[in-house]
Motif scaffolding. Structure first.
Motif, short mmCIF file in Angstrom:
data_model
loop_
_atom_site.label_atom_id
_atom_site.label_comp_id
_atom_site.label_asym_id
_atom_site.label_seq_id
_atom_site.Cartn_x
_atom_site.Cartn_y
_atom_site.Cartn_z
N LYS A 166 65.05 14.58 -19.95
CA LYS A 166 65.32 13.18 -20.30
C LYS A 166 66.82 12.87 -20.21
O LYS A 166 67.22 11.80 -19.74
N VAL A 167 67.66 13.82 -20.61
CA VAL A 167 69.10 13.62 -20.54
C VAL A 167 69.54 13.49 -19.08
O VAL A 167 70.34 12.62 -18.73
N PHE A 168 68.99 14.34 -18.23
CA PHE A 168 69.34 14.27 -16.80
C PHE A 168 68.90 12.93 -16.20
O PHE A 168 69.64 12.32 -15.42
N LEU A 169 67.71 12.48 -16.55
CA LEU A 169 67.22 11.20 -16.03
C LEU A 169 68.05 10.03 -16.56
O LEU A 169 68.39 9.11 -15.81
N ASP A 170 68.36 10.08 -17.85
CA ASP A 170 69.14 9.00 -18.44
C ASP A 170 70.55 8.93 -17.84
O ASP A 170 71.07 7.85 -17.57
N ASP A 171 71.16 10.10 -17.61
CA ASP A 171 72.50 10.11 -17.03
C ASP A 171 72.47 9.69 -15.57
O ASP A 171 73.42 9.08 -15.07
N SER A 172 71.39 10.03 -14.87
CA SER A 172 71.24 9.57 -13.48
C SER A 172 71.15 8.06 -13.44
O SER A 172 71.79 7.40 -12.60
N GLU A 173 70.38 7.50 -14.35
CA GLU A 173 70.25 6.04 -14.42
C GLU A 173 71.57 5.40 -14.80
O GLU A 173 71.97 4.38 -14.23
N ARG A 174 72.29 6.02 -15.72
CA ARG A 174 73.58 5.46 -16.17
C ARG A 174 74.58 5.44 -15.02
O ARG A 174 75.30 4.46 -14.83
N PHE A 175 74.60 6.52 -14.26
CA PHE A 175 75.55 6.59 -13.15
C PHE A 175 75.17 5.59 -12.05
O PHE A 175 76.04 4.88 -11.52
N LEU A 176 73.88 5.52 -11.70
CA LEU A 176 73.46 4.58 -10.66
C LEU A 176 73.73 3.14 -11.10
O LEU A 176 74.19 2.31 -10.30
N SER A 177 73.44 2.84 -12.35
CA SER A 177 73.69 1.48 -12.86
C SER A 177 75.16 1.15 -12.85
O SER A 177 75.56 0.01 -12.58
N LEU A 178 75.99 2.14 -13.15
CA LEU A 178 77.43 1.92 -13.18
C LEU A 178 77.97 1.63 -11.77
O LEU A 178 78.77 0.73 -11.57
N VAL A 179 77.50 2.39 -10.79
CA VAL A 179 77.96 2.21 -9.41
C VAL A 179 77.33 0.98 -8.79
O VAL A 179 77.98 0.22 -8.06
N GLY A 180 76.05 0.75 -9.07
CA GLY A 180 75.37 -0.43 -8.55
C GLY A 180 75.11 -0.38 -7.05
O GLY A 180 74.98 0.70 -6.46
N PRO A 181 75.06 -1.52 -6.40
CA PRO A 181 74.76 -1.58 -4.96
C PRO A 181 75.75 -0.83 -4.08
O PRO A 181 75.44 -0.49 -2.94
N LEU A 182 76.96 -0.55 -4.60
CA LEU A 182 77.93 0.20 -3.81
C LEU A 182 77.42 1.58 -3.43
O LEU A 182 77.90 2.18 -2.46
N SER A 183 76.45 2.09 -4.18
CA SER A 183 75.90 3.41 -3.87
C SER A 183 75.21 3.43 -2.51
O SER A 183 75.03 4.50 -1.91
N MET A 184 74.83 2.27 -2.01
CA MET A 184 74.15 2.19 -0.71
C MET A 184 75.12 2.12 0.45
O MET A 184 74.73 2.30 1.61
N LEU A 185 76.39 1.84 0.20
CA LEU A 185 77.33 1.57 1.28
C LEU A 185 77.48 2.73 2.26
O LEU A 185 77.47 2.51 3.48
N PRO A 186 77.61 4.00 1.82
CA PRO A 186 77.74 5.09 2.80
C PRO A 186 76.57 5.16 3.76
O PRO A 186 76.76 5.38 4.96
N MET A 187 75.34 4.99 3.26
CA MET A 187 74.16 5.06 4.13
C MET A 187 74.14 3.90 5.11
O MET A 187 73.82 4.06 6.30
N LEU A 188 74.49 2.70 4.63
CA LEU A 188 74.48 1.54 5.51
C LEU A 188 75.55 1.65 6.59
O LEU A 188 75.32 1.29 7.75
N LEU A 189 76.72 2.18 6.22
CA LEU A 189 77.79 2.33 7.21
C LEU A 189 77.44 3.40 8.24
O LEU A 189 77.77 3.27 9.42
N ALA A 190 76.79 4.47 7.79
CA ALA A 190 76.36 5.50 8.74
C ALA A 190 75.34 4.93 9.73
O ALA A 190 75.38 5.22 10.93
#
Length: 314
Positions: free
Chosen positions: A155-179
């Motif tokens: 649960k801690v790993f899932l919660d921290d994964s969600e926290r990090f993704l929420s913090l970064v937001g849509p910017l997390s998709m930029l590397p894949m889109l640019l590639a």
């Protein structure tokens, strides 16, 4: 299940697909958690973004391309409208962080190191690929963190994964889109167009000038693309091949250094969001360009050194 039972599909490809499924489920978990979070000011938009992404990542192989395309378009709408927000975060207090540091200390870097070592081992000694190695390294890191503290549950790993993704937001998709954009540019023949333009500038047979233009082109195009891997294909087709490698330059040396010339551009562009924008968001920096400003001088020194190195040892 036919994909996983097909003997013609390599084991590495099958394992990588399992990794994508897990990543998709993590993204889907992020969407559901934010949808249920009443303190998130944009619950609907956030849920649409992460759930759409999760579906594409986890099940994109089996979904018709038109449906994948529609889901990606749907995913971009809340991002464009700035409706992907972070909700309530259960962050550790300074006291808890200090206590954890006193318990673990510098050993906290061992899990991160395990991921890198695993990627290298898989890349060199197996046919499964570095990406599978990184994923296996994540599992090792989770085990190590669990050994450090019993509080590190799934649960801690899932919660921290969600926290990090929420913090970064849509910017997390930029590397894949640019590639992906790099592949599109190559398919569209941008490299050939660049070759025609550069052919009117570089004297035929002058490898040194070709190297300078190739290196600077990698740097500048990476700044535009935000990704050196996306830039190197276009630049090699347009400049590296016809104006450098064609005249006998060492392809291993030139290719390796051309990629690192691109990394000099990575240091200077907000398009490289995972390097230069994500840290700003994580560290709550007031200056959005603060990371880039501190990298300008090192980047310029590196590009000059690498051009000189290529010319000397080509």
């Amino acid at each position: 299940m036919s994909f996983f039972t097909d003997p013609e599909v390599l084991l590495g490809t099958k394992l990588l697909e399992i990794v994508y499924i897990l990543i998709g489920l993590v993204s889907f978990n992020t969407g559901i958690k934010n949808a249920l979070d009443e303190k998130n000011p944009s619950r609907l938009g956030t849920a649409i973004f992460w759930c759409s992404l999760g579906i594409v990542l986890a099940f994109g192989r089996w979904i018709p391309p038109i449906i994948n395309g529609i889901l990606i378009i749907v995913m971009t709408i809340p991002a464009i409208l700035n409706k992907v927000k972070s909700g309530e975060q259960d962050e550790p207090t300074e006291k808890e962080m200090a206590q954890a540091y006193n318990e673990i200390g510098m050993k906290i870097f061992i899990p991160a190191l395990a991921m890198g070592v695993s990627a290298i081992i898989f890349a060199i000694f197996t046919d499964l690929g570095a990406l599978v190695g990184v994923s296996f390294g994540v599992l090792i890191a989770m085990v190590i963190l669990r050994i450090y503290s019993e509080r590190n549950s799934l649960k801690v790993f899932l919660d921290d994964s969600e926290r990090f993704l929420s913090l970064v937001g849509p910017l997390s998709m930029l590397p894949m889109l640019l590639a992906s954009l790099g592949a599109i540019f190559t398919e569209a023949g941008v490299g050939e167009v660049i070759a025609q333009i550069v052919g009117n500038i570089i004297p035929e047979g002058n490898v040194n000038i070709g190297i300078v233009v190739y290196a600077l082109g990698m740097m500048l195009f990476t700044m535009i693309m935000g990704n050196a891997f996306a830039a190197i294909t276009v630049m090699t087709v347009g400049i590296g091949g016809p104006f450098v490698l064609k005249y006998g330059a060492n392809p291993a040396l030139v290719g390796m250094l051309a990629l690192t010339c691109g990394y000099c551009g990575t240091l200077l562009t907000p398009m490289a969001a995972n390097f230069n924008i994500v840290p700003v968001a994580i560290l709550d920096m007031e200056d959005e360009m603060g990371v880039i400003k501190n990298q300008v001088i090192p980047s310029l020194f590196l590009i000059v050194f690498q051009i000189a190195y290529m010319i000397m040892f080509k």
